[in-house]
Design a protein around this motif. Structure first.
Motif, mmCIF file in Angstrom:
data_model
loop_
_atom_site.group_PDB
_atom_site.id
_atom_site.type_symbol
_atom_site.label_atom_id
_atom_site.label_comp_id
_atom_site.label_asym_id
_atom_site.label_seq_id
_atom_site.Cartn_x
_atom_site.Cartn_y
_atom_site.Cartn_z
ATOM 1 N N ARG A 71 12.177 7.832 43.741
ATOM 2 C CA ARG A 71 13.624 7.698 43.853
ATOM 3 C C ARG A 71 14.158 6.531 43.027
ATOM 4 N NH1 ARG A 71 17.229 8.013 49.350
ATOM 5 N NH2 ARG A 71 19.254 7.988 48.320
ATOM 6 N N SER A 72 13.572 5.365 43.242
ATOM 7 C CA SER A 72 14.071 4.179 42.533
ATOM 8 C C SER A 72 13.834 4.297 41.031
ATOM 9 C CB SER A 72 13.404 2.916 43.083
ATOM 10 O OG SER A 72 11.990 3.043 42.954
ATOM 11 N N GLU A 75 16.467 6.612 39.611
ATOM 12 C CA GLU A 75 17.777 5.945 39.603
ATOM 13 C C GLU A 75 17.900 4.941 38.456
ATOM 14 O OE1 GLU A 75 18.967 6.282 44.347
ATOM 15 O OE2 GLU A 75 17.910 4.510 43.619
ATOM 16 N N SER A 82 23.153 9.062 40.769
ATOM 17 C CA SER A 82 22.523 8.980 42.101
ATOM 18 C C SER A 82 21.445 10.042 42.196
ATOM 19 C CB SER A 82 23.568 9.234 43.198
ATOM 20 O OG SER A 82 24.074 10.542 43.078
ATOM 21 N N THR A 83 20.548 9.854 43.143
ATOM 22 C CA THR A 83 19.549 10.898 43.381
ATOM 23 C C THR A 83 19.343 11.037 44.885
ATOM 24 O OG1 THR A 83 17.409 11.785 42.671
ATOM 25 C CG2 THR A 83 17.460 9.444 43.242
ATOM 26 N N THR A 218 19.727 15.206 41.503
ATOM 27 C CA THR A 218 20.177 14.014 40.786
ATOM 28 C C THR A 218 21.505 14.287 40.083
ATOM 29 O OG1 THR A 218 17.873 13.444 40.447
ATOM 30 C CG2 THR A 218 19.478 12.350 39.020
#
Lengths: 393, 236
Positions: A71-72, A75, A82-83, A218
């Motif tokens: 995730r990070s 991003e 955003s995801t 995303t």
């Protein structure tokens, strides 16, 4: 007495044949409209998908999950706004036959990414505040009679708690969708709640996927080309631990249709074959009727009716049986769309009969009625009275 | 020798009709001249293929000659278009066929009403005319019967009623008694005779039946498309 009455009487010379042809016409156009609508429904979901949303999944398969740590990283890719994690819950409410989809998502990000979802502002706040709260589609709520505030037990085939005990959710918000890419039969709940479930299950000795995620939906920032963002994400995970396959939302949704093989094309072929079958059947029936009407046509011409009239009457017969039957079939398919929408909710939750499809069906029915009767009608028109009356004598 | 009222109704001059059968030309009529007076009752006799029915078909505008002219009441019908000929036929000709040729799905009354659909009459008037025509042939009580529910003789009487429903100039009957027993044939011939004597119609009839021919005023005998004999009968 009128010539319309003569047409009507002729239709019932062979009631079984007329009834069968009428029934076949109804069935053929019903099938045609239904099949075309199935293809249209699958296609509409793909077309309505937003181009600025992209889906990141494992390159191996949709069933292979990716670590939450992605995730990070996603991003950080330039162009990513955003995801949001999407995890399939695989549950049911009371009866396993009453299938509907449930996803664990980051609800704040999710509703932000999908502005086509219409949610009451007050309900939205309640939803975000309740860890066990869920967001359900309006049709789903109607189906089970759920209201905001209701406690809803969902049994999962994947996240099984102590042999059959259900997970408790609270309906906090109901959404409506303004586009066919999102149906109103899905339940979304907090990703954090799923993580808790997983922990609880792990404590009991069950492996339920750790913190892994099926899809990262995303959103791409305005001004960035989705293709470039897609390439950057896949390049970043090229070395693993899970290689990714990123695609636009449209392509992502289209793959579900392609999971059915080349079904849309197959369906379209069946629809076409049904039409050909009815067309040749009409040709055959009208041909038989035309031969039977030869003498009548000769009589009418001898009485002083114009040549065209005898043919027109046969054409009217064909239109009455096939045209009316086909139009009825098309309208029945249109009227039955709520039934099919419920019946095939699992595959085509947004099944609908588009007006152009209905009009095409009606047009085809009238065309087949006309074209099928045209050749025999022309033959009757050209028939020489003297010869036909001599042959029939 | 006048067998009608002395005024000329139809004039055929130099009429030739050739059919093509199996790659060969068959000359059915060869330069035929024929006059028909108003109020005449004409019987055409002769062997099969002699051209009897062809004369009726040409007179009634169902067929066209390869050569010659056909004038009916001042109208040269060979020059009319297909639609104009159909309209002319509706006004001037009533056909009676050997095989009756009724529409099987219609009742007797509806069959008789059929040619009246081509007239500007109202529905009520059409029904009235059709009933009157059925009354003339003695079948008003069977007007709601379909052809299958009638005997051969009754079917032919319905066909005659249909032929006269529009009050045509000519009634053309092609072997009207050919499929009937003697009693039914006599009834049909009686009606045709009354059409001439009581209603002033002109009737041309093809027949093989000498008894039927005796009902006519004038007898024509054809051999290979040529008129070989003309004469009057006791009916003249």
């Amino acid at each position: 007495m009128s010539l319309v009455r003569l047409v009507h009487r002729n239709l019932w010379r062979h009631p079984v044949r007329t009834a069968l042809t009428f029934g076949f016409s109804v069935l053929a156009l019903f099938l045609f409209v239904f099949l075309v609508s199935a293809v249209t429904t699958l296609d509409a979901a793909t077309k309505a998908a937003a181009s600025h949303r992209i889906a990141v999944q494992s390159a191996a398969s949709l069933y292979v999950y990716m670590p939450e740590s992605y995730r990070s990283k996603i991003e950080q890719v330039p162009g990513v706004e955003s995801t949001c994690p999407w995890v399939w819950f695989g549950g049911y409410y009371k009866d396993p036959a009453d299938f509907f989809a449930q996803f664990a998502v980051d609800l704040r990000v999710h509703v932000d990414q999908y502005p086509e979802l219409s949610i009451d502002e007050g309900q939205r706040k309640e939803l975000f505040a309740d860890r066990q709260g869920c967001l359900v589609g309006a049709e789903l709520a109607d189906k089970f009679g759920w209201k905001v505030g209701d406690r809803v037990p969902i049994l999962s085939n994947i996240y099984t708690v102590e042999r059959g005990r259900a997970w408790e959710f609270t309906v906090r918000a109901v959404y409506r969708s303004s586009k066919p890419n999102i149906d109103e039969k899905t339940m979304f709940f907090h990703w954090d709640y799923l993580k808790e479930m997983r922990k609880a299950l792990k404590a009991q000795g069950f492996d339920a996927g750790g913190q892994d995620v099926g899809v990262w939906m995303t959103r791409v920032k305005e001004g960035y080309a989705p293709e470039a963002v897609i390439a950057a994400i896949d390049a970043m995970f090229e070395a693993g631990p899970q290689r990714t396959r990123t695609q636009t939302e449209a392509a992502f949704q289209a793959q579900f249709a392609s999971m059915l093989g080349n079904l849309p094309t197959f369906i379209a072929w069946i629809g076409g074959a049904v039409l050909f079958a009815i067309f040749f059947s009409v040709l055959n029936t009208a041909g038989m009727a035309g031969r039977e009407r030869s003498k009548d046509a000769g009589i009418l011409k001898a009485l002083g009716f114009r040549d065209r009239l005898a043919g027109s009457m046969l054409l009217l017969e064909s239109m009455a049986v096939v045209g009316v039957g086909g139009v009825l079939g098309a309208l029945l398919a249109w009227a039955a769309s709520p039934f099919f929408r419920a019946k095939f909710a699992q595959f085509m939750p947004n099944y609908f009969v588009a007006v152009p499809t209905l009009l095409t069906g009606i047009g085809i029915a009238l065309f087949i009625g006309f074209a099928g009767g045209l050749l025999p009608a022309l033959r009757l028109t050209r028939l020489r009275t003297v010869e036909v009356l001599r042959q029939e004598a | 020798m006048a067998t009608g009222d002395g005024t000329l109704l139809a004039r055929m001059r130099g009429v030739t009709r050739v059919y093509r059968r199996g790659g060969q030309d068959l000359r059915v009529l060869d330069g035929l001249d024929l006059d028909v007076e108003r109020g005449d009752f004409l019987a055409l006799m002769g062997p099969s293929g002699s051209g009897k029915s062809t004369i009726l078909n040409l007179l009634g505008g169902l067929d066209r000659p390869d050569a010659g002219t056909i004038d009916v009441e001042g109208t040269e019908i060979t020059g009319l278009s297909s639609d104009a000929l159909a309209a002319w036929r509706a006004r001037h000709v009533g056909f009676v066929f050997q095989a009756f040729n009724l529409i099987p799905v219609l009742t007797a009354l509806e069959n008789v009403e059929l040619p009246l659909l081509l007239t500007p009459l109202s529905r009520a008037k059409r029904r009235e005319h059709a009933q009157y025509a059925l009354e003339i042939v003695g079948l008003k009580d069977r007007m709601d019967h379909r052809p299958k529910q009638l005997s051969g003789g009754q079917e032919q009487r319905v066909a005659i009623a249909r032929a006269i429903a529009t009050d045509p100039t000519m009634v053309l009957a092609d072997e009207p008694t050919g499929d009937l027993d003697r009693a039914s044939a006599d009834a049909v011939l009686d009606i045709l005779t009354r059409l001439v004597s009581e209603h002033g119609k002109t009737v041309a009839m093809v027949t093989h039946d000498p008894a039927a021919a005796k009902c006519a005023k004038r007898l024509l005998h054809l051999e290979k498309g040529v008129l070989v004999e003309q004469g009057t009968t006791h009916g003249a």
